[in-house]
Design a protein around this motif. Structure first.
Motif, PDB file in Angstrom:
ATOM      1  N   PRO A   1      -7.535  -4.824  32.763  1.00  0.00           N
ATOM      2  CA  PRO A   1      -8.254  -4.630  31.502  1.00  0.00           C
ATOM      3  C   PRO A   1      -9.745  -4.859  31.689  1.00  0.00           C
ATOM      4  N   VAL A   2     -10.513  -4.313  30.789  1.00  0.00           N
ATOM      5  CA  VAL A   2     -11.961  -4.496  30.786  1.00  0.00           C
ATOM      6  C   VAL A   2     -12.298  -5.503  29.693  1.00  0.00           C
ATOM      7  N   PHE A   3     -13.160  -6.465  30.020  1.00  0.00           N
ATOM      8  CA  PHE A   3     -13.609  -7.448  29.030  1.00  0.00           C
ATOM      9  C   PHE A   3     -15.014  -7.061  28.591  1.00  0.00           C
ATOM     10  N   TYR A   4     -15.083  -6.482  27.415  1.00  0.00           N
ATOM     11  CA  TYR A   4     -16.329  -5.915  26.897  1.00  0.00           C
ATOM     12  C   TYR A   4     -17.165  -7.019  26.262  1.00  0.00           C
ATOM     13  N   PRO A   5     -18.401  -7.231  26.705  1.00  0.00           N
ATOM     14  CA  PRO A   5     -19.215  -8.324  26.157  1.00  0.00           C
ATOM     15  C   PRO A   5     -19.996  -7.894  24.910  1.00  0.00           C
ATOM     16  N   SER A   6     -20.211  -8.843  24.030  1.00  0.00           N
ATOM     17  CA  SER A   6     -21.060  -8.597  22.859  1.00  0.00           C
ATOM     18  C   SER A   6     -21.615  -9.929  22.376  1.00  0.00           C
ATOM     19  N   TYR A   7     -22.580  -9.858  21.483  1.00  0.00           N
ATOM     20  CA  TYR A   7     -23.110 -11.051  20.831  1.00  0.00           C
ATOM     21  C   TYR A   7     -22.860 -10.955  19.331  1.00  0.00           C
ATOM     22  N   GLN A   8     -22.547 -12.103  18.721  1.00  0.00           N
ATOM     23  CA  GLN A   8     -22.418 -12.210  17.270  1.00  0.00           C
ATOM     24  C   GLN A   8     -23.188 -13.447  16.799  1.00  0.00           C
ATOM     25  N   LEU A   9     -24.449 -13.506  17.149  1.00  0.00           N
ATOM     26  CA  LEU A   9     -25.248 -14.657  16.765  1.00  0.00           C
ATOM     27  C   LEU A   9     -25.402 -14.676  15.253  1.00  0.00           C
ATOM     28  N   CYS A  10     -25.179 -15.836  14.671  1.00  0.00           N
ATOM     29  CA  CYS A  10     -25.290 -15.906  13.214  1.00  0.00           C
ATOM     30  C   CYS A  10     -25.530 -17.333  12.758  1.00  0.00           C
ATOM     31  N   ALA A  11     -26.031 -17.434  11.549  1.00  0.00           N
ATOM     32  CA  ALA A  11     -26.140 -18.708  10.843  1.00  0.00           C
ATOM     33  C   ALA A  11     -25.429 -18.536   9.511  1.00  0.00           C
ATOM     34  N   VAL A  12     -24.589 -19.479   9.169  1.00  0.00           N
ATOM     35  CA  VAL A  12     -23.910 -19.443   7.879  1.00  0.00           C
ATOM     36  C   VAL A  12     -24.823 -20.100   6.849  1.00  0.00           C
ATOM     37  N   ARG A  13     -25.074 -19.396   5.765  1.00  0.00           N
ATOM     38  CA  ARG A  13     -25.947 -19.890   4.697  1.00  0.00           C
ATOM     39  C   ARG A  13     -25.086 -20.220   3.483  1.00  0.00           C
ATOM     40  N   ILE A  14     -25.145 -21.475   3.050  1.00  0.00           N
ATOM     41  CA  ILE A  14     -24.327 -21.933   1.932  1.00  0.00           C
ATOM     42  C   ILE A  14     -25.243 -22.484   0.852  1.00  0.00           C
ATOM     43  N   THR A  15     -25.049 -21.996  -0.356  1.00  0.00           N
ATOM     44  CA  THR A  15     -25.879 -22.463  -1.464  1.00  0.00           C
ATOM     45  C   THR A  15     -25.124 -22.293  -2.773  1.00  0.00           C
ATOM     46  N   ALA A  16     -25.663 -22.881  -3.814  1.00  0.00           N
ATOM     47  CA  ALA A  16     -25.090 -22.730  -5.156  1.00  0.00           C
ATOM     48  C   ALA A  16     -25.915 -21.728  -5.938  1.00  0.00           C
ATOM     49  N   GLU A  17     -25.214 -20.818  -6.614  1.00  0.00           N
ATOM     50  CA  GLU A  17     -25.871 -19.851  -7.489  1.00  0.00           C
ATOM     51  C   GLU A  17     -25.155 -19.892  -8.826  1.00  0.00           C
ATOM     52  N   GLY A  18     -25.767 -20.547  -9.784  1.00  0.00           N
ATOM     53  CA  GLY A  18     -25.118 -20.727 -11.079  1.00  0.00           C
ATOM     54  C   GLY A  18     -23.864 -21.562 -10.915  1.00  0.00           C
ATOM     55  N   ARG A  19     -22.745 -21.005 -11.378  1.00  0.00           N
ATOM     56  CA  ARG A  19     -21.463 -21.698 -11.274  1.00  0.00           C
ATOM     57  C   ARG A  19     -20.668 -21.233 -10.060  1.00  0.00           C
ATOM     58  N   GLN A  20     -21.366 -20.768  -9.042  1.00  0.00           N
ATOM     59  CA  GLN A  20     -20.717 -20.297  -7.832  1.00  0.00           C
ATOM     60  C   GLN A  20     -21.290 -20.995  -6.606  1.00  0.00           C
ATOM     61  N   VAL A  21     -20.414 -21.198  -5.624  1.00  0.00           N
ATOM     62  CA  VAL A  21     -20.867 -21.584  -4.292  1.00  0.00           C
ATOM     63  C   VAL A  21     -20.733 -20.348  -3.418  1.00  0.00           C
ATOM     64  N   VAL A  22     -21.851 -19.959  -2.800  1.00  0.00           N
ATOM     65  CA  VAL A  22     -21.921 -18.686  -2.080  1.00  0.00           C
ATOM     66  C   VAL A  22     -22.062 -18.947  -0.581  1.00  0.00           C
ATOM     67  N   VAL A  23     -21.257 -18.231   0.205  1.00  0.00           N
ATOM     68  CA  VAL A  23     -21.296 -18.322   1.663  1.00  0.00           C
ATOM     69  C   VAL A  23     -21.695 -16.962   2.219  1.00  0.00           C
ATOM     70  N   ASP A  24     -22.817 -16.924   2.933  1.00  0.00           N
ATOM     71  CA  ASP A  24     -23.304 -15.695   3.560  1.00  0.00           C
ATOM     72  C   ASP A  24     -23.435 -15.910   5.064  1.00  0.00           C
ATOM     73  N   TYR A  25     -23.176 -14.843   5.816  1.00  0.00           N
ATOM     74  CA  TYR A  25     -23.420 -14.857   7.258  1.00  0.00           C
ATOM     75  C   TYR A  25     -24.704 -14.085   7.521  1.00  0.00           C
ATOM     76  N   GLU A  26     -25.712 -14.791   8.018  1.00  0.00           N
ATOM     77  CA  GLU A  26     -26.973 -14.135   8.354  1.00  0.00           C
ATOM     78  C   GLU A  26     -26.974 -13.833   9.853  1.00  0.00           C
ATOM     79  N   GLU A  27     -26.971 -12.554  10.177  1.00  0.00           N
ATOM     80  CA  GLU A  27     -26.927 -12.138  11.577  1.00  0.00           C
ATOM     81  C   GLU A  27     -28.278 -12.338  12.248  1.00  0.00           C
TER      82      GLU A  27
END
Length: 444
Positions: free
Chosen positions: A371-397
């Motif tokens: 098999p071939v092992f294909y390389p890639s990058y998925q660098l990210c920071a998870v951004r967590i904050t409150a918006e009104g009555r919600q807690v929001v989780v975003d992945y910033e690439e």
């Protein structure tokens, strides 16, 4: 509860694995990490950066101990520590130990050394942070993994199974990597689960280290193995007088092409002979292997499976946290190197991925080619904050080109045409936190 600001924005990263013996010193994402920290140095947000474990590969420093490892990190990555100092002047930076850098929890001197760079080292297994009127639970995740669980937190003498794997395998790979035709062995730390390491090494040997003449001689046989195995069976049936039509038809068809047909027929005969021999040897070996495996399992000789379940233990751990702490709605961890978001009763289970290279297995086309092992990058920071009555989780690439053209041979690229992986980060996830409002009392 740790933290002071209910409306703060949290950036969470993990599994940088910076440092180690020899070739493991190279940090391929260092420029991207510095750019990310520089952006936070100038942000106007009320923000905190949480580095959720395995920031450093302290297990992979096998020639030194204790604070010597911090000295080596300072000497090797002065620009990184200087940027941490600058960023830490603008926002809070909190560092949580993982399993690879568990030693950070064992020496109080580390707290002072990191404080000099405006980094707060928390020597506990987990921390919580307020988000709106709810909370986030953060832990590296190794405590849910029996192979890397630290039974006595803060004790430098605790050496789980993963410790031996990384000191004996990963660090050794770093010491030997530059001896190959290509500097690939150091990427062993990116191979998950660890059971794939033997197959990965076979793949890299075949496509990178094997003598090219030998490889190109083997390719036709390996590509044609499935056809050759079928031909070997048909040839046996022909010799036994059971069924001769396929062999006669093939001989007649190839005979129309003269010398070219004869050459193809010779190639098929040689492949079929070898395939037949492999089948004769392989079938009893397969049965023997299966019987040995059953016997080993029956006696329970090997009780530990190195594979990390990337889902179930963390869901169960999150469920326990959500039940014990009603205000917690996000369980954030790393360790498994797989960015993901799962929704469970009570909140979200969030994995922050890794900044290391990721290797995606792609089986070749027909035949026995590795098999071939294909390389890639998925660098990210998870951004967590409150918006009104919600807690929001975003992945910033964090953008970084995948290294495929440089790290894959032409043969590997040809064998995986149209099968290049396209990993995507999870989409935005939201937890509704609004409480039900009781109906008004009826008027008297």
């Amino acid at each position: 509860m740790d933290g002071t600001a209910d409306d703060r924005v949290y950036y969470v990263i993990s599994d940088l694995h910076i440092g180690g013996d020899e070739q493991l010193e190279e940090v391929e994402f260092l420029d991207e990490l510095l750019d990310f920290l520089t952006r936070l140095e100038t942000t106007d947000e009320d923000a905190e950066l949480l580095i959720n474990g395995d920031a450093f590969g302290l297990w992979e420093f096998t020639g030194m101990s204790g604070l010597e490892k911090f000295d080596a990190l300072e000497e090797t990555y002065p620009t990184l520590f200087e940027q941490l100092r600058k960023t830490g002047e603008n926002i809070e930076i909190t560092l949580i130990p993982g399993n690879h850098d568990h030693e950070l929890a064992a020496y109080d001197e580390y707290v002072e050394r990191f404080a000099a760079y405006n980094v707060t080292l928390v020597q506990s297994k987990s921390v919580t942070r307020p988000v709106g009127d709810k909370a986030i639970h953060l832990e590296h995740g190794n405590q849910q993994d029996p192979n890397n669980r630290i039974e006595d937190w803060g004790d430098t003498n605790v050496t789980p199974l993963g410790y031996y794997y990384n000191t004996l395998v990963t660090s050794r790979a770093g010491q030997l990597s530059d001896r190959g035709r290509y500097n690939w062995l150091k990427d062993v730390q990116a191979v998950t689960p660890t059971e794939r390491v033997p197959v990965w090494m076979l793949s890299k040997y075949f496509y990178r280290e094997m003598n090219p003449l030998l490889r190109y001689a083997l390719v036709p046989f390996l590509l044609l193995f499935n056809i050759s195995a079928l031909l070997a069976i048909l040839a046996a049936l022909n010799l036994l007088g059971v069924w001769s039509a396929p062999v006669e038809t093939t001989t007649s068809f190839l005979g129309q092409f003269g010398t070219v047909g004869t050459a193809i027929w010779v190639l098929l005969v040689v492949n079929a002979s070898l395939a037949g021999l492999l089948l004769l040897v392989g079938i009893p070996l397969y049965l023997l292997r299966r019987d040995i495996k059953k016997t080993i399992n029956r006696f329970g000789v090997f009780e530990t499976d190195l594979t990390v379940d990337t889902q179930t233990p963390y869901r169960e751990a999150a469920q326990e946290v959500f039940e014990e702490k009603e205000d917690v709605v996000v369980f954030c961890y790393g360790h498994t190197h797989r960015p993901s978001v799962q929704s469970v009763d009570g909140g979200l289970v969030v994995n922050t991925g890794t900044w290391l290279k990721r290797l995606h297995r792609r089986d070749g086309i027909i035949g026995l080619l590795p098999p071939v092992f294909y390389p890639s990058y998925q660098l990210c920071a998870v951004r967590i904050t409150a918006e009104g009555r919600q807690v929001v989780v975003d992945y910033e690439e964090v953008q970084k080109p995948s290294p495929s053209p440089e790290e894959l041979t032409l043969t590997e690229r040809l064998l995986t045409v149209g099968r290049r992986p396209n990993p995507e980060l999870p989409e935005r996830a939201v937890v509704e936190t609004e409480q039900s409002v009781p109906p008004p009392e009826p008027a008297e």
